[in-house]
Design an enzyme around this catalytic site. Sequence first.
Site, PDB file in Angstrom:
ATOM      1  NE  ARG A  37      -3.920  -2.130   0.514  1.00 14.51           N
ATOM      2  CZ  ARG A  37      -4.126  -3.120  -0.335  1.00 14.51           C
ATOM      3  NH1 ARG A  37      -3.411  -3.195  -1.454  1.00 14.51           N
ATOM      4  NH2 ARG A  37      -5.047  -4.012  -0.106  1.00 14.51           N
ATOM      5  CD  GLU A  38       2.504   3.099  -4.721  1.00 12.67           C
ATOM      6  OE1 GLU A  38       1.687   3.914  -5.221  1.00 12.67           O
ATOM      7  OE2 GLU A  38       3.332   2.461  -5.389  1.00 12.67           O
ATOM      8  NE  ARG A  64      -5.763  24.960  -4.295  1.00 19.00           N
ATOM      9  CZ  ARG A  64      -5.391  25.072  -3.048  1.00 19.00           C
ATOM     10  NH1 ARG A  64      -4.121  24.954  -2.715  1.00 19.00           N
ATOM     11  NH2 ARG A  64      -6.280  25.320  -2.115  1.00 19.00           N
ATOM     12  CD  GLU A  96      -7.012  30.410   1.717  1.00 18.21           C
ATOM     13  OE1 GLU A  96      -8.187  30.206   1.317  1.00 18.21           O
ATOM     14  OE2 GLU A  96      -6.136  29.542   1.670  1.00 18.21           O
ATOM     15  N   PRO A 114      -9.358   8.503   0.802  1.00 21.41           N
ATOM     16  CG  PRO A 114     -11.350   7.510   1.506  1.00 21.41           C
ATOM     17  CD  PRO A 114     -10.802   8.709   0.773  1.00 21.41           C
ATOM     18  CD  GLU A 140       7.757  33.890   1.790  1.00 23.00           C
ATOM     19  OE1 GLU A 140       8.649  33.114   1.427  1.00 23.00           O
ATOM     20  OE2 GLU A 140       7.931  34.846   2.559  1.00 23.00           O
TER      21      GLU A 140
END
Length: 183
Positions: A37-38, A64, A96, A114, A140
């Site tokens: 499992r990663e 993003r 924000e 998950p 910043e």
Amino acid sequence: MKKFEEKTLSSEKIFEGKIISLQVDEVQLPDGNRSKREIIKHPGAVAVIAVTEENKIVMVEQYRKAMERSLIEIPAGKLEKGEDPVDSACRELEEETGYECEKMEHITSFYTSPGFADEIVHLYFAHGIRKKENAASVDEDEFVEVYELSLIEAEQYIKDGKIRDAKTAYAIQYLQLRKALGQ
């Protein structure tokens, strides 16, 4: 034993970054077989539903890199080490958007992915928001633009693919439910 539990036999840290770490675990499956499992470890995050007196949802647009595009989202950010989620929610709202609030109400907490990550997002509703005169500035390395959308506009943004962020879609559904219940 938990239903379908996978017992960790070994764990190897592959990467340790500023925000996340990656490990590979060898596990024993419920049927006795082995698998790998990663797993991405994340400190957790907060997200804030903030609605103005004019019934506008406060959102931010920011780039993003993982998506290679700008996204329109509710204010959110990662928890700092040892930080209480409600304090983080207040901080992120101010940094924000320049807004502060009288009270933060915890709505729910949910896992983002998950299947491979332990990130949990704590969702809050900010009551009594108002623009702060000397608001804290954004990090910043963050560049954001603040939006204020009506619920109808936000619903249309989802339909048009302008809002594609799960926590924001979840927040809009929450606001739709509140409206349907007359809250």
